[in-house]
Scaffold this active site. Structure first.
Site, mmCIF file in Angstrom:
data_model
loop_
_atom_site.group_PDB
_atom_site.id
_atom_site.type_symbol
_atom_site.label_atom_id
_atom_site.label_comp_id
_atom_site.label_asym_id
_atom_site.label_seq_id
_atom_site.Cartn_x
_atom_site.Cartn_y
_atom_site.Cartn_z
ATOM 1 C CB CYS A 48 -12.703 35.910 34.749
ATOM 2 S SG CYS A 48 -12.200 35.647 33.035
ATOM 3 C CB CYS A 51 -8.800 37.449 34.681
ATOM 4 S SG CYS A 51 -10.064 38.622 34.131
ATOM 5 C CG HIS A 125 -13.308 40.303 32.745
ATOM 6 N ND1 HIS A 125 -13.231 38.920 32.670
ATOM 7 C CD2 HIS A 125 -14.613 40.590 32.999
ATOM 8 C CE1 HIS A 125 -14.440 38.402 32.890
ATOM 9 N NE2 HIS A 125 -15.293 39.387 33.078
ATOM 10 C CG ASN A 165 -19.126 30.866 19.650
ATOM 11 O OD1 ASN A 165 -19.654 31.193 18.589
ATOM 12 N ND2 ASN A 165 -19.275 29.674 20.189
ATOM 13 C CB SER A 173 -19.384 29.855 29.093
ATOM 14 O OG SER A 173 -18.087 29.570 28.604
ATOM 15 C CG HIS A 176 -11.207 37.562 29.624
ATOM 16 N ND1 HIS A 176 -10.664 38.016 30.800
ATOM 17 C CD2 HIS A 176 -10.270 37.769 28.672
ATOM 18 C CE1 HIS A 176 -9.438 38.464 30.574
ATOM 19 N NE2 HIS A 176 -9.181 38.325 29.283
ATOM 20 C CG HIS A 178 -12.376 33.675 24.893
ATOM 21 N ND1 HIS A 178 -13.462 34.246 25.530
ATOM 22 C CD2 HIS A 178 -12.759 32.409 24.576
ATOM 23 C CE1 HIS A 178 -14.446 33.361 25.612
ATOM 24 N NE2 HIS A 178 -14.055 32.237 25.033
ATOM 25 C CD GLN A 180 -13.645 27.914 21.707
ATOM 26 O OE1 GLN A 180 -13.315 26.731 21.806
ATOM 27 N NE2 GLN A 180 -14.884 28.324 21.853
HETATM 28 ZN ZN LIG Z 1 -11.494 37.788 32.574
#
Ligand SMILES: [Zn+2]
Ligand SMILES: [Zn+2]
Ligand SMILES: [Zn+2]
Length: 359
Positions: A48, A51, A125, A165, A173, A176, A178, A180
């Site tokens: 990833c 990570c 993750h 998203n 995609s 993990h 996250h 933006q």
């Molecule tokens: Zn990750």
């Protein structure tokens, strides 16, 4: 209010209509069936790029971060004025109004500058917002706020869009956790529509559109999903997506940067409640696009702007059946079968204890 006949509803925030066809909600589904997201992710994935300690594009290595982690997008959609000029972009002073003037008539284009960043919520993750602790989500909110403050202070930035998203169905995609941040030199379409509608409402009523709307929703009660002292989550009267949520601050405030400490903590709390309900709906990691709409950072006062967030989840009737915006929706107007009242009732009935943490 359980209406069975087709009708259209007006979206006060955008000035557009949505078609509601409740009598159709029971039709059999013969359409596409999606895969369910994987249930058990590892705490750390060596493959990833988000990570801690792993390498990203062009060999950049992530630090061994312990809470949130922010970096400039490795493949940015927008460039700073300096980087844009390096590849032939115009060198103009925004304050002189240069790039704001359309100049090519039928073929109008304007330069767009900006900064795009990624914000990892946690080194873990496998944990999404509803599975993180209150303190960890407060860290995420504080990171978004600090980023908004920093980006708004740049003279070529007019707007900061924070968004998440989530899920392969929304094109994310990487699982993990996250979000933006895209900071742009012009106000994008969606907030631009809302700016005009909120300005007009303030001029005509001398009150705030979303303050009045929240008050009316609180009186009716039937579309409210969950609330705390500082925020209210509801399925808006004009919702387009099946389980869409509009998250409103209870007090009139304009942006992340104007939240008090208590409101910051209230925002983290309500985000955990909303996303726990979403995950509990079909007992999967529920996909969505969500984002905050904050006042433009254009140097003007924005008394009309009411801080809020939108959640747009694609799922319709199960973990594998999604809503498509095609055909009439692309060519005419958005349409929904399930009424916003029914969607709110279902979301309201769910537990706020995440299904994975139930014993
Ligand atoms: Zn990750
Ligand atoms: Zn307001
Ligand atoms: Zn909005």
């Amino acid at each position: 209010m359980h209406i069975e006949y087709p009708h259209r509803r007006y979206n006060q925030l955008t000035g557009e209509w949505v078609l509601v066809s409740p009598h159709r909600a029971k039709r059999p589904w013969l359409g596409q069936v999606e895969k369910t997201p994987p249930e058990n992710l590892p705490r750390y994935d060596p493959g990833c790029y988000l990570c801690p300690g792993n390498s990203r594009a062009e060999g950049v290595r992530n630090p061994n971060y312990e809470s949130t982690f922010v970096f400039d997008n490795d493949f940015p959609s927008l460039l700073t004025p300096e980087k844009s000029a390096e590849i032939g972009g115009p060198v103009e002073d925004k304050s002189a109004g240069g790039p704001n003037r359309p100049r090519n008539g039928l073929f109008t284009q304007l330069p767009e500058w900006g900064i795009t960043r990624v914000v990892c919520f946690s080194p873990r993750h496998d944990l999404s917002l509803p599975e993180l602790s209150q303190e960890e989500v407060e860290d995420v909110v504080r990171t978004w706020t600090e980023q908004t403050r920093e980006l708004c202070s740049l003279d070529y930035i007019a707007y900061v869009q924070v968004f998440e998203n989530k899920g392969a169905m929304m094109g994310a995609s990487n699982p993990h956790p996250h979000s933006q941040i895209w900071a742009t030199s012009h106000l994008p379409n969606e907030p631009a529509k809302e700016l005009e509608r909120q300005k007009t409402y303030l001029r005509e009523h001398e009150t705030c559109l979303l303050c009045d709307y929240l008050c009316a929703e609180q009186q009716q009660g039937e579309r409210i999903v969950t609330a705390n002292e500082h925020f209210t989550a509801l399925v808006p009267y004009w919702a387009t997506w099946p389980f869409e949520i509009l998250l409103l601050s209870n007090q009139h405030t304009a942006s992340l940067t104007s939240l008090t400490l208590e409101q910051t903590s209230g925002l983290a709390d309500i985000l955990r409640r909303i996303t726990a309900r979403y995950d509990n709906l079909f007992e999967i990691s529920f996909p969505y696009s969500m984002g905050f709409h904050q006042a433009p950072a254009d140097g003007e006062p924005h008394p009309e702007w009411h801080f809020h967030a939108h959640f747009y989840p694609p799922l319709l009737r199960s973990a594998t059946v999604r809503k498509f915006m095609v055909g009439f929706e692309m060519l005419g107007m958005p349409q929904r079968d399930l009424t916003p009242e029914t969607a709110a009732e279902r979301l309201h009935a769910l537990s706020e204890i995440h299904y994975k943490s139930r014993v």
